[in-house]
Design a protein around this motif. Structure first.
Motif, mmCIF file in Angstrom:
data_model
loop_
_atom_site.group_PDB
_atom_site.id
_atom_site.type_symbol
_atom_site.label_atom_id
_atom_site.label_comp_id
_atom_site.label_asym_id
_atom_site.label_seq_id
_atom_site.Cartn_x
_atom_site.Cartn_y
_atom_site.Cartn_z
ATOM 1 N N GLU A 95 -9.103 8.547 -4.949
ATOM 2 C CA GLU A 95 -8.355 7.449 -4.037
ATOM 3 C C GLU A 95 -7.691 7.994 -2.949
ATOM 4 O O GLU A 95 -7.155 8.750 -2.825
ATOM 5 C CB GLU A 95 -7.276 6.977 -4.979
ATOM 6 C CG GLU A 95 -6.605 5.476 -4.436
ATOM 7 C CD GLU A 95 -7.500 4.348 -4.351
ATOM 8 O OE1 GLU A 95 -8.761 4.317 -4.807
ATOM 9 O OE2 GLU A 95 -7.039 3.393 -3.774
ATOM 10 N N HIS A 96 -7.905 7.119 -1.964
ATOM 11 C CA HIS A 96 -7.172 7.409 -0.607
ATOM 12 C C HIS A 96 -8.102 8.786 0.268
ATOM 13 O O HIS A 96 -7.860 9.079 1.334
ATOM 14 C CB HIS A 96 -5.964 8.002 -0.388
ATOM 15 C CG HIS A 96 -5.087 6.827 -1.361
ATOM 16 N ND1 HIS A 96 -4.339 7.078 -2.173
ATOM 17 C CD2 HIS A 96 -4.697 5.469 -0.854
ATOM 18 C CE1 HIS A 96 -3.503 5.837 -2.620
ATOM 19 N NE2 HIS A 96 -3.971 5.075 -1.650
ATOM 20 N N GLY A 123 0.790 -1.028 0.189
ATOM 21 C CA GLY A 123 -0.051 0.185 -0.107
ATOM 22 C C GLY A 123 0.847 1.234 -0.079
ATOM 23 O O GLY A 123 0.253 2.319 0.293
ATOM 24 N N HIS A 174 0.719 -0.371 -4.888
ATOM 25 C CA HIS A 174 1.755 0.805 -5.023
ATOM 26 C C HIS A 174 3.180 0.030 -5.344
ATOM 27 O O HIS A 174 3.740 -0.678 -4.578
ATOM 28 C CB HIS A 174 1.815 1.530 -3.793
ATOM 29 C CG HIS A 174 0.778 2.254 -3.357
ATOM 30 N ND1 HIS A 174 0.620 3.479 -2.989
ATOM 31 C CD2 HIS A 174 -0.668 1.731 -3.226
ATOM 32 C CE1 HIS A 174 -0.530 4.101 -2.639
ATOM 33 N NE2 HIS A 174 -1.460 3.141 -2.725
#
Ligand code: IRN
Ligand code: FE2
Length: 625
Positions: free
Chosen positions: A491-492, A390, A428
């Motif tokens: 995202e995130h 991640g 990632h």
């Protein structure tokens, strides 16, 4: 007053015009197959004639792959409360290997649909659920391995070819060879090739027998690179109507599959609306719903609850399941020193269960029973990467690769049952570590299709992770990843809205197409060549229409030059009328022809002339007016 959103929706269900209007400059066509009920949808983009100064020739229409289903067909009657027509129903029935169920056999599903308080949704076109006849196996892999070419396989063969024969003589095919790292992409896709790829496990054709509304598509590295868009509400946001609209919106822009990641209330009803109205395969992560059933307490999950959830979703028609069966108890300590630990939702749920009971992951220990369910409906596995990195710091670590090895082991078990499998990947990963992911995955998982989430190539751009990840997606697609799971700008940060979905899909269409070009798909460059030619010849309308997002291209162009006359102008506002390189090139060519000099000499003369002009007018780049 009944507050069930599904009931309210049934009375009011309507899509907004922006998601259904025809895509400008093109028309929906259907390419016939070997039987009258086999018609493969495509989109044909018309082109205008080349202006006389450039040669005055006709330009052939360009046919492109179309994921949008009946929604962009002006002839189709769309009624969300009725659902789409069951396109594949006859193909499924003809095989004679399924039985009709009087009702859902899943306990939860049945309770949900029979609950008078919920006033459950009834779709007139919804067939009774089916499952395989006792002893039968209804997967496309099973047919393929017995040498049978199904109508679904013929459908995808036609679909992948995109009517290349029409442009073959127009000089629009590729000039460049591609490098496809061991993949072997044929010039023409035949139904037999499709069958063979599925039989080997190198491609999957996700098509649950309870989702007859779906238009067959294929995922494999010898085919066009596909993209997936995630939708779904969470406990805090978004209702059923919004999710159905997001589905239609996502396929309009090119999502090849859609995953419904809903959590929260009305998860069964939301999914029913999505599946009944979806022409693309639908994927889910069943452990999310199982967790809802135990009120979010992971340690209370059990094989029985999970099993019933699988059956519930399989009977509704989910086409592929993400199953995090590779998160083994002994791998969890390997994540302890990571910067970002376990970032997969499903992975963290299973890790919590394993630790709470100090027992092996029940998805792993019950894997063969899961296979039995999968093959009774033809649900494909998407083996989850619960231990994906991640963060850049955690890429390619021991935990990630330990899990991958287990996914390889599980792939072989699934194949023993003729169940279709793809493998999920990161996450990632910095660019220099991307290639290793594909190489290992292909080796360990016997070339089963790879399906990755990006990967994001840097962590420093929250708000722009569709870009950080599209860079990685393009690379990993080129190396052989079959499907790319999109990442949106949110995202995130939060649940994506409509605009985020569109931006995420565009970023991923670009990544997937860039990969197809690099791999040397025979037809990939047709659209590039047609668009470049239109651009050079100032055929503005054609340039918009050939693009991935014609609406945005026109909007941007018209922001500065809105008049109709400007659509014929041989310049745009980026360089202004006197500095358009394309116009200068054409002037140079004409000049060279007139003077009888070669193009290079003429170019030098022409540029000198332009710079003189530039100085004379005081160096202004754009002339108003
Ligand atoms: C794809 C590749 N690796 C993960 N994905 C997708 O990420 C997966 O298919 C699902 O749509 C989403 C969330 O998965 P987790 O976080 O539960 O693993
Ligand atoms: Fe992330």
């Amino acid at each position: 007053m009944n507050a069930n959103p599904a009931t309210l929706l049934q009375q009011t269900a309507q899509l907004s015009e922006s998601v259904t209007r025809p895509i400008p400059g093109s028309r929906k066509i259907y390419v016939p197959g070997s039987r009258p009920d086999l018609r493969v949808p495509m989109r044909e983009i018309a082109q205008t004639r080349t202006p006389t100064v450039f040669g005055g020739e006709d330009n052939p229409p360009v046919t492109v792959y179309d994921t949008s289903g009946p929604y962009t067909d002006p002839e189709a009657r769309i009624d969300l409360a009725a659902g789409l027509p069951p396109l594949r129903a006859r193909w499924i029935d003809e095989r004679g290997d399924t039985v009709e169920l009087p009702a859902l056999t899943s306990e939860f599903g049945r309770a949900r649909e029979q609950d008078p308080k919920l006033d459950a949704v009834r779709f007139p076109n919804r067939r009774l659920p089916r499952r395989a006849r006792p002893g039968a196996n209804v997967t496309q892999m099973h047919y393929a391995r017995r040498g049978i070419i199904t109508p679904e396989m013929e459908f995808v063969a036609i679909r992948e070819n995109q009517r290349l024969e029409i442009v073959r003589d127009a000089g629009l095919l590729s000039q460049h060879a591609g490098e496809s790292f061991g993949a072997s992409i044929p010039k023409v896709i035949t139904p037999e090739f499709v069958r063979d790829e599925i039989a080997r496990g190198r491609a999957i054709l996700p098509c649950n027998i309870n989702h007859p509304e779906s238009e067959p598509m294929i995922i494999g590295r010898n085919f066009l690179t596909k993209i997936n868009a995630n939708i779904g509400n969470s406990a805090v946001s978004s209702g059923i109507a919004e999710e159905v609209e997001k589905l239609v919106w996502a396929i309009r822009w090119g999502a090849d599959t859609v995953m419904d990641l809903s959590t929260g209330r009305h998860i069964h009803e939301t999914r029913e609306w999505i599946i009944r109205n979806s022409p693309v395969p639908i994927g889910t992560v069943p452990i999310y719903q199982a967790l809802e059933k135990v009120d979010g307490r992971a340690e209370e999950l059990s094989w029985e609850i999970f099993r019933d959830t699988l059956v519930e979703q399989a009977e509704q028609g989910v086409d592929y399941f993400t199953i995090h069966a590779g998160v083994l108890l002994r791998y969890i300590p390997l994540t302890a020193r990571r910067v970002t630990g376990i970032v997969s939702r499903g992975g963290s749920i299973m890790a919590k269960w394993c630790l709470a009971h100090h027992r092996e992951n029940f998805l792993y220990t019950h894997f063969e029973e899961i296979c039995e369910i999968m093959k009774a409906y033809d649900v494909a596995f998407s083996l989850g990467d619960g231990l994906r990195p991640g963060s850049i710091a955690d890429a390619n670590d021991a935990a990630q690769f330990a899990e991958l090895e287990t996914l390889g082991e599980l792939t072989k078990i699934a194949w023993k049952h003729d169940v279709q499998v793809m493998i999920e990947g990161p996450g990632h990963v910095p660019m220099q570590l991307i290639r290793e992911n594909v190489d290992r995955q292909l080796r360990e998982c016997g070339e089963a299709p790879f399906y990755t989430l990006g990967p994001l190539t840097t962590d420093i751009a929250p708000g722009y992770d569709h870009i950080t990840s599209a860079i990685g997606a393009a690379m990993i697609g080129w190396f052989g990843t079959a499907m790319l799971c999109y990442v949106t700008p949110k995202e995130h940060l939060g649940l994506p809205n409509r605009q985020d979905v569109r931006d995420g899909i565009m970023a991923y269409k670009i990544a997937a197409h860039a990969a197809d070009l690099a791999k040397g798909h025979p037809g990939a460059q047709v659209r590039d060549n047609a668009l470049s030619k239109a651009r050079f010849e100032f055929r503005w309308e054609d340039q918009f229409h050939l693009g991935l997002d014609p609406e945005k291209a026109r909007e941007f162009h018209d922001e500065t030059l809105p008049k109709e006359a400007h659509k014929l102008a041989h310049f745009c506002s980026m360089c202004g009328p006197h500095f358009c390189s394309m116009k200068i090139t054409q002037d140079v060519r004409d000049y060279a022809a007139a003077q009888g000099v070669d193009e290079r000499t003429a170019l030098e003369l022409g540029m000198a002339e332009k710079s003189e002009q530039f100085r004379r007018q005081g160096g202004r780049v754009y002339q108003a007016g």
